[in-house]
Design a protein around this motif. Structure first.
Motif, PDB file in Angstrom:
ATOM      1  N   VAL A 206      10.945  32.910 -31.743  1.00  0.00           N
ATOM      2  CA  VAL A 206      10.794  34.258 -31.185  1.00  0.00           C
ATOM      3  C   VAL A 206      12.052  35.033 -31.575  1.00  0.00           C
ATOM      4  O   VAL A 206      13.166  34.617 -31.264  1.00  0.00           O
ATOM      5  CB  VAL A 206      10.613  34.183 -29.647  1.00  0.00           C
ATOM      6  CG1 VAL A 206      10.602  35.581 -29.041  1.00  0.00           C
ATOM      7  CG2 VAL A 206       9.328  33.429 -29.309  1.00  0.00           C
ATOM      8  N   MET A 207      11.871  36.135 -32.318  1.00  0.00           N
ATOM      9  CA  MET A 207      12.997  36.806 -32.966  1.00  0.00           C
ATOM     10  C   MET A 207      13.537  37.964 -32.120  1.00  0.00           C
ATOM     11  O   MET A 207      12.901  39.005 -31.991  1.00  0.00           O
ATOM     12  CB  MET A 207      12.545  37.345 -34.335  1.00  0.00           C
ATOM     13  CG  MET A 207      11.866  36.311 -35.221  1.00  0.00           C
ATOM     14  SD  MET A 207      12.930  34.930 -35.610  1.00  0.00           S
ATOM     15  CE  MET A 207      13.642  35.502 -37.131  1.00  0.00           C
ATOM     16  N   PHE A 208      14.726  37.734 -31.582  1.00  0.00           N
ATOM     17  CA  PHE A 208      15.418  38.821 -30.878  1.00  0.00           C
ATOM     18  C   PHE A 208      16.272  39.578 -31.903  1.00  0.00           C
ATOM     19  O   PHE A 208      16.654  39.012 -32.941  1.00  0.00           O
ATOM     20  CB  PHE A 208      16.299  38.246 -29.771  1.00  0.00           C
ATOM     21  CG  PHE A 208      15.504  37.787 -28.574  1.00  0.00           C
ATOM     22  CD1 PHE A 208      14.766  36.614 -28.640  1.00  0.00           C
ATOM     23  CD2 PHE A 208      15.475  38.541 -27.411  1.00  0.00           C
ATOM     24  CE1 PHE A 208      14.019  36.192 -27.542  1.00  0.00           C
ATOM     25  CE2 PHE A 208      14.717  38.129 -26.312  1.00  0.00           C
ATOM     26  CZ  PHE A 208      13.990  36.949 -26.376  1.00  0.00           C
ATOM     27  N   SER A 210      19.886  41.690 -32.537  1.00  0.00           N
ATOM     28  CA  SER A 210      21.200  41.991 -31.991  1.00  0.00           C
ATOM     29  C   SER A 210      22.106  42.438 -33.116  1.00  0.00           C
ATOM     30  O   SER A 210      22.306  41.692 -34.090  1.00  0.00           O
ATOM     31  CB  SER A 210      21.779  40.744 -31.308  1.00  0.00           C
ATOM     32  OG  SER A 210      23.045  41.034 -30.775  1.00  0.00           O
ATOM     33  N   LYS A 211      22.613  43.631 -33.046  1.00  0.00           N
ATOM     34  CA  LYS A 211      23.573  44.162 -34.028  1.00  0.00           C
ATOM     35  C   LYS A 211      23.142  43.937 -35.470  1.00  0.00           C
ATOM     36  O   LYS A 211      23.840  43.304 -36.253  1.00  0.00           O
ATOM     37  CB  LYS A 211      24.939  43.509 -33.801  1.00  0.00           C
ATOM     38  CG  LYS A 211      25.587  43.946 -32.510  1.00  0.00           C
ATOM     39  CD  LYS A 211      26.992  43.396 -32.456  1.00  0.00           C
ATOM     40  CE  LYS A 211      27.762  44.010 -31.309  1.00  0.00           C
ATOM     41  NZ  LYS A 211      29.049  43.375 -31.124  1.00  0.00           N
ATOM     42  N   GLY A 212      21.935  44.363 -35.786  1.00  0.00           N
ATOM     43  CA  GLY A 212      21.500  44.328 -37.177  1.00  0.00           C
ATOM     44  C   GLY A 212      21.075  42.969 -37.688  1.00  0.00           C
ATOM     45  O   GLY A 212      20.814  42.805 -38.878  1.00  0.00           O
ATOM     46  N   ALA A 213      21.017  41.959 -36.810  1.00  0.00           N
ATOM     47  CA  ALA A 213      20.561  40.636 -37.277  1.00  0.00           C
ATOM     48  C   ALA A 213      19.476  40.119 -36.330  1.00  0.00           C
ATOM     49  O   ALA A 213      19.380  40.560 -35.182  1.00  0.00           O
ATOM     50  CB  ALA A 213      21.731  39.655 -37.310  1.00  0.00           C
ATOM     51  N   PHE A 214      18.672  39.186 -36.845  1.00  0.00           N
ATOM     52  CA  PHE A 214      17.717  38.501 -35.989  1.00  0.00           C
ATOM     53  C   PHE A 214      18.409  37.328 -35.306  1.00  0.00           C
ATOM     54  O   PHE A 214      19.188  36.608 -35.943  1.00  0.00           O
ATOM     55  CB  PHE A 214      16.551  37.945 -36.807  1.00  0.00           C
ATOM     56  CG  PHE A 214      15.465  38.962 -37.051  1.00  0.00           C
ATOM     57  CD1 PHE A 214      14.918  39.701 -36.003  1.00  0.00           C
ATOM     58  CD2 PHE A 214      14.961  39.157 -38.331  1.00  0.00           C
ATOM     59  CE1 PHE A 214      13.908  40.613 -36.230  1.00  0.00           C
ATOM     60  CE2 PHE A 214      13.942  40.078 -38.571  1.00  0.00           C
ATOM     61  CZ  PHE A 214      13.421  40.809 -37.516  1.00  0.00           C
ATOM     62  N   ILE A 215      18.103  37.141 -34.010  1.00  0.00           N
ATOM     63  CA  ILE A 215      18.521  35.922 -33.337  1.00  0.00           C
ATOM     64  C   ILE A 215      17.251  35.144 -33.023  1.00  0.00           C
ATOM     65  O   ILE A 215      16.473  35.533 -32.141  1.00  0.00           O
ATOM     66  CB  ILE A 215      19.316  36.235 -32.052  1.00  0.00           C
ATOM     67  CG1 ILE A 215      20.590  36.982 -32.453  1.00  0.00           C
ATOM     68  CG2 ILE A 215      19.593  34.956 -31.274  1.00  0.00           C
ATOM     69  CD1 ILE A 215      21.664  37.016 -31.419  1.00  0.00           C
ATOM     70  N   GLY A 288      12.242  43.221 -23.489  1.00  0.00           N
ATOM     71  CA  GLY A 288      13.333  44.191 -23.412  1.00  0.00           C
ATOM     72  C   GLY A 288      14.678  43.570 -23.728  1.00  0.00           C
ATOM     73  O   GLY A 288      14.757  42.485 -24.318  1.00  0.00           O
ATOM     74  N   GLU A 289      15.757  44.273 -23.301  1.00  0.00           N
ATOM     75  CA  GLU A 289      17.099  43.813 -23.646  1.00  0.00           C
ATOM     76  C   GLU A 289      17.618  42.813 -22.620  1.00  0.00           C
ATOM     77  O   GLU A 289      17.458  43.006 -21.419  1.00  0.00           O
ATOM     78  CB  GLU A 289      18.053  45.013 -23.718  1.00  0.00           C
ATOM     79  CG  GLU A 289      19.348  44.679 -24.414  1.00  0.00           C
ATOM     80  CD  GLU A 289      20.248  45.901 -24.551  1.00  0.00           C
ATOM     81  OE1 GLU A 289      20.284  46.489 -25.642  1.00  0.00           O
ATOM     82  OE2 GLU A 289      20.922  46.253 -23.547  1.00  0.00           O
ATOM     83  N   VAL A 290      18.231  41.723 -23.087  1.00  0.00           N
ATOM     84  CA  VAL A 290      18.752  40.675 -22.193  1.00  0.00           C
ATOM     85  C   VAL A 290      20.126  40.234 -22.694  1.00  0.00           C
ATOM     86  O   VAL A 290      20.438  40.390 -23.878  1.00  0.00           O
ATOM     87  CB  VAL A 290      17.800  39.445 -22.152  1.00  0.00           C
ATOM     88  CG1 VAL A 290      16.456  39.806 -21.552  1.00  0.00           C
ATOM     89  CG2 VAL A 290      17.636  38.840 -23.541  1.00  0.00           C
ATOM     90  N   HIS A 406       3.234  40.651 -35.457  1.00  0.00           N
ATOM     91  CA  HIS A 406       3.894  41.942 -35.209  1.00  0.00           C
ATOM     92  C   HIS A 406       5.388  41.873 -34.957  1.00  0.00           C
ATOM     93  O   HIS A 406       6.054  42.883 -35.022  1.00  0.00           O
ATOM     94  CB  HIS A 406       3.228  42.635 -34.007  1.00  0.00           C
ATOM     95  CG  HIS A 406       1.772  42.869 -34.192  1.00  0.00           C
ATOM     96  ND1 HIS A 406       1.274  43.730 -35.158  1.00  0.00           N
ATOM     97  CD2 HIS A 406       0.694  42.339 -33.560  1.00  0.00           C
ATOM     98  CE1 HIS A 406      -0.046  43.733 -35.100  1.00  0.00           C
ATOM     99  NE2 HIS A 406      -0.438  42.881 -34.146  1.00  0.00           N
ATOM    100  N   HIS A 407       5.915  40.717 -34.591  1.00  0.00           N
ATOM    101  CA  HIS A 407       7.315  40.706 -34.173  1.00  0.00           C
ATOM    102  C   HIS A 407       8.171  39.714 -34.963  1.00  0.00           C
ATOM    103  O   HIS A 407       9.078  39.112 -34.412  1.00  0.00           O
ATOM    104  CB  HIS A 407       7.401  40.423 -32.665  1.00  0.00           C
ATOM    105  CG  HIS A 407       6.576  41.371 -31.841  1.00  0.00           C
ATOM    106  ND1 HIS A 407       6.714  42.739 -31.904  1.00  0.00           N
ATOM    107  CD2 HIS A 407       5.572  41.138 -30.953  1.00  0.00           C
ATOM    108  CE1 HIS A 407       5.842  43.318 -31.085  1.00  0.00           C
ATOM    109  NE2 HIS A 407       5.123  42.366 -30.501  1.00  0.00           N
TER     110      HIS A 407
END
Ligand SMILES: [Zn+2]
Length: 929
Positions: A206-208, A210-215, A288-290, A406-407
């Motif tokens: 599951v791709m979060f 953060s600052k221009g990168a996937f986590i 959302g944001e965590v 989609h994500h």
């Protein structure tokens, strides 16, 4: 005719004589076709294998003596990579492998030097197997032996796959495999130093952002993304920033290596300081944001090395969050409930952790409760309405598809346990094979056919049927080909080889023709040839027509097979696969009829394992104890479906039993001739008739242990009683000789070598192995004589236990026998279902009424007595009238000799001794004076 007179044959001579008898052809007689999962001959056989082959052999020998034409064939399964791995390791000088083959399997140095060729290993051990199987006395038709890399067999597999392919049962897909980058090869479980039980899991990343990168966070439960409260990273490790297929990711170094082997383009850009991610924030459209928070439990070598936190449903997440909050941090984070699951409240993880009183994230029980919640939520869970309200199972698939589509999510494969290490010492990875061929066991129409067929299969024991049903239900597509290994190439895609479980599903049909097909040039074995033999399809291009006709005749005679024997751990694969393949290839009348499932073998209470050296080699056991002892122990120690435990002291006891049997038969044959038939002779032979019935029906239902109890122990104890009772009267050789003749035949399936010799000793002609099974003779059954002896036996036992109690030397023994009216009560009570109605029935009789309270007391005593008697005895007493006084009077001399004091026999009614009144039917009052 063989072995007449004094000439005793050697064991090998019997084996040779048998071999011809066990070669069977279609005939007028009824057939019985038994087969067993064939062995993979890559090392020596141990006694666990011994049982697998001895059980069907006992059953085969039994049915042969019952007059059936019995086929018991054997082949050798050599396909796949194990033997290639072994040869490679031996070539490399791998000490562990060399020790195993040289020291445990005792392969000579000279032979071992040729083991660098896998075919030499296969030939060596298949010859060894055959030799040991022969010395165990297995009644195999060796003409039909084959190995699975014979060119003829390959043609048979090609034919089978041609049909499976045409029916759409073989499909292409991607397939994760265990892979060693150092060896540049997929590795089988046999090639692993560690982790041979590791399963491949399919994670969703599951791709979060953060600052221009996937986590990427790795999860097995994408549907819980809605409930993410934070992300966990391990604060002690250095994560990396990498370009994965030209997109920037942050992940663990280990994860990047795994993705590289799973065909992603991976470029490492920079290493991040440990802990530098902690406190950052990341976001995902579903939650959302965590915040990104620290947790020690996060393993950089699992998945991406980063996980999302769902404290409502994941125990690790709940505890890690609680640990932080106990330090007064992140108090604003609250678990988010997503779904309802039976047995749990709003926050299942909290419930489970509190129930188990788990204190911190290092508690070893967390894995177990994680699994427990996972199962509970998957099986019965339902998403809350605001998250769609669907069953968890369904939601999981849908949300996985959604995040992939989609994500930016992808699937990533990893092992469920660590470490997984190749024999070469290198770390094993999961690699994706593309263009892999699968057998489509997920096909619901195919499953339905198997379900319907399974209902018709005689599954023994029947309790295992549910396991077959479960397997049919959950079986997914099976990767049926490999790039490397011995075996048959897939006919339409020669880069692939059919793997071992997939090339051994209908070979039971091949046995029917194995000895004849060898005579044909394999080049001529077109699919049309097999279509004719197995499906009866005519074709103008058939070669060798007369030979093909005779093969068709063999198949029609022997098929379907009657019973297949196999260990229970094969239910989840082979035994169920073969049902799928039979239904796909053969018409309804040729489907498997029966399956017998075995328990496991233990050695002194622990599981046998060749690789751990915890085994007794079959050949050593035969040398030390003799083939008959090994056979009798393996099938007599437990029923086939129960686990058996090899313990030397018990095996020695079996050896002594066989010696006693031998000595008894020899003694019997020496008894001087006499034609008088005494009552005891009649008793002995009468008892033998019911044993014949019991043994026969036990073997018909595969209860080898139960049958042996009757055939050995019960006969032996009758003989002891007979001898005790016959002193002075003198037994007749007629009865004993008849018993010997029957007894030898009853034990022949168990101890064929001993029985052949004894058969010869008692002057019989021919082989006992092909003589006829004993049949019950109604004319020899005398229930009243049996009852009379039963009464004496029980009374002797009672006297003995009283004598032990009173501890004084008796001067005399008096037996008081129950009066007629007590017998009357006995018969009424034993026939009625309710004791109350029985008593009122008794009281209708005016004579009984007169006795008043005595009748009520006696009824109580008799009810207790009836409960204690075996039901069979009660039934016999209902149907027969016996005269106890006359029985005891006949046995007076015996009883006096037995106890060394005068014995008086009286009717209870004729005495005023206070204890005389306690005499009951079939249980005299005993007074020791
Ligand atoms: Zn390797």
């Amino acid at each position: 005719m063989i072995g007449i007179g004094d000439k005793r044959l050697a064991k090998e001579e019997y084996i040779d004589l048998w071999a011809k008898e066990f070669e069977v052809n279609p005939s007028e007689r009824e057939k019985m076709y038994l087969n067993v999962a064939f062995p993979y001959p890559s090392g020596a056989m141990h006694v666990g294998h011994g049982r697998t082959y001895t059980v069907p052999d006992v059953i085969a020998r039994f049915w042969r003596m019952r007059g059936k034409q019995v086929l018991f064939p054997m082949g050798f399964h050599v396909t796949g990579t194990p033997v290639i791995g072994i040869s490679r390791r031996i070539a490399k000088g791998d000490e562990r492998t060399i020790r195993l083959y040289r020291d445990l399997y005792r392969v000579s140095q000279e032979e071992l030097s040729h083991f660098t060729d896998p075919m030499v290993i296969v030939r060596h051990f298949s010859q060894e197997y055959e030799r040991v199987m022969r010395s165990l006395g297995l009644s195999i038709d060796w003409r039909r032996r084959f190995i699975t890399v014979d060119p003829h067999y390959s043609k048979f597999i090609e034919w089978q796959y041609k049909h499976l392919g045409a029916k759409g049962y073989v499909v292409k897909g991607i397939h994760p495999v265990k892979y060693c980058p150092q060896c540049e090869n997929p590795v089988g479980d046999h090639d692993l130093l560690e982790g041979d039980k590791a399963e491949i899991l399919k994670f969703t990343l599951v791709m979060f952002r953060s600052k221009g990168a996937f986590i990427p966070t790795a999860t097995l439960r994408p549907e819980t993304t809605y409930g993410v409260t934070n992300i966990w990273v391990n604060p002690t490790i250095s994560y990396i920033r990498a370009s994965i297929d030209d997109i920037q990711w942050i992940l663990s170094r280990e994860a990047a290596e795994k993705l590289r082997i799973q065909d992603y383009k991976v470029e490492i850009l920079e290493e991040l300081h440990p802990g530098s991610l902690v406190g950052e924030r990341a976001s995902h459209p579903l939650c959302g944001e965590v915040p990104i928070l620290p947790a020690d439990f996060v393993d950089p070598d699992v998945g991406s090395g980063i996980v999302m936190s769902v404290p409502a449903h994941a125990p690790f997440d709940y505890i890690a969050l609680r640990d932080l909050q106990r330090q007064g941090k992140y108090l604003d984070i609250k678990p988010i409930s997503l779904l309802t699951a039976e047995g749990y409240g709003e926050f299942p993880a909290k419930d489970a952790v509190e129930r188990a009183c788990i204190d911190n994230q290092h508690d070893s029980r967390i894995d177990a409760i994680t699994q427990e919640i996972y199962n509970a939520e998957l099986i019965h869970g339902r998403m809350l309405d605001k998250y769609g309200g669907k069953l968890v199972k369904q939601a999981r698939d849908e949300i996985t598809a959604e995040v992939i589509e989609h994500h930016h999510s992808i699937s990533m494969y990893d092992f469920d346990v660590k470490p997984v290490v190749c024999r070469c010492g290198g770390k094993v990875f999961v690699k994706i094979l593309r263009d892999q061929w699968f057998l489509q066991y997920s096909d619901t129409l195919w499953k339905d056919l198997v379900y319907t067929q399974l209902d018709r299969v005689n599954v023994i024991p029947n309790e295992t049927r549910a396991e077959f049903e479960r397997t049919v239900g959950w079986l997914k597509d099976w990767a049926c080909t490999r790039r490397v290994g011995l075996g048959t190439k897939l006919p339409w895609d020669k880069a692939w080889i059919v793997e071992p479980l997939s090339d051994s599903t209908i070979y039971m049909a091949y046995y029917t023709i194995a000895h004849k097909i060898k005579k044909i040039d394999p080049q001529k074995l077109s699919p049309e040839v097999f279509d004719f033999i197995f499906l009866g399809k005519e074709s103008p291009v058939l070669p060798e027509r007369p030979l093909l006709d005779s093969m068709r005749e063999e198949f029609l005679y022997w098929y379907p097979y009657d019973f297949r024997f196999s260990a229970k751990d094969l239910i989840s694969n082979h035994l169920t696969f073969q049902l799928f393949h039979h239904i796909a290839i053969f018409p309804p009348e040729f489907q498997p009829k029966g399956i017998v499932v075995f328990g496991m073998g233990l050695l002194n209470g622990t599981k046998m394992s060749s690789s751990k050296g915890n085994v007794v080699l079959l050949e050593d056991a035969i040398k030390e104890f003799g083939a008959d002892t090994v056979r009798m122990f393996l099938v007599g120690n437990a029923e086939p479906w129960q686990d058996f435990d090899w313990r030397n002291e018990l095996v020695y006891a079996t050896k002594r039993q066989i010696e006693r049997f031998w000595n008894t038969i020899i003694e019997i044959t020496k008894v001087s001739s006499g034609r008088i038939i005494t009552k005891m002779d009649k008793w002995l032979l009468s008892r033998l008739q019911s044993k014949i019935t019991k043994i026969t029906s036990a073997l018909e239902s595969f209860q080898t242990r139960q049958a042996l109890q009757e055939a050995f122990h019960s006969v032996e104890s009758d003989l002891r009683w007979y001898q005790k009772r016959s002193v002075n009267i003198g037994g007749s050789s007629g009865a004993l000789k008849e018993l010997a003749n029957v007894w030898i035949r009853l034990l022949t399936p168990y101890t064929p070598f001993t029985c052949e010799e004894l058969w010869n000793q008692i002057g019989e002609n021919g082989l006992v192995s092909v003589s006829s099974w004993p049949v019950k003779d109604e004319h020899k059954i005398f229930p009243e004589i049996e009852l009379a002896e039963e009464l004496i036996m029980r009374t002797v036992e009672d006297i003995e236990s009283i004598r032990k109690l009173i501890k004084i030397a008796p001067a005399s023994i008096t037996l008081y026998c129950a009066p007629e009216w007590k017998w009357h009560i006995f018969k009424i009570i034993s026939q009625s279902k309710e004791r109350v109605t029985a008593i009122s029935e008794i009281m209708q009789n005016p004579k009984m009424r007169k006795k008043g309270k005595g009748v009520v007391n006696t009824s109580k005593q008799i009810t207790t007595l009836i409960h204690r008697f075996p039901p069979q005895l009660v039934e016999q007493l209902q149907n027969n009238t016996i005269n106890e006084i006359s029985i005891f009077s006949d046995a007076k001399e015996f009883l006096e000799r037995e106890f060394g004091v005068p014995v008086h026999i009286l009717a209870a009614e004729a005495s005023d001794h206070p204890k005389a009144d306690s005499a009951l039917p079939f249980k005299p009052a005993i007074i020791i004076g």
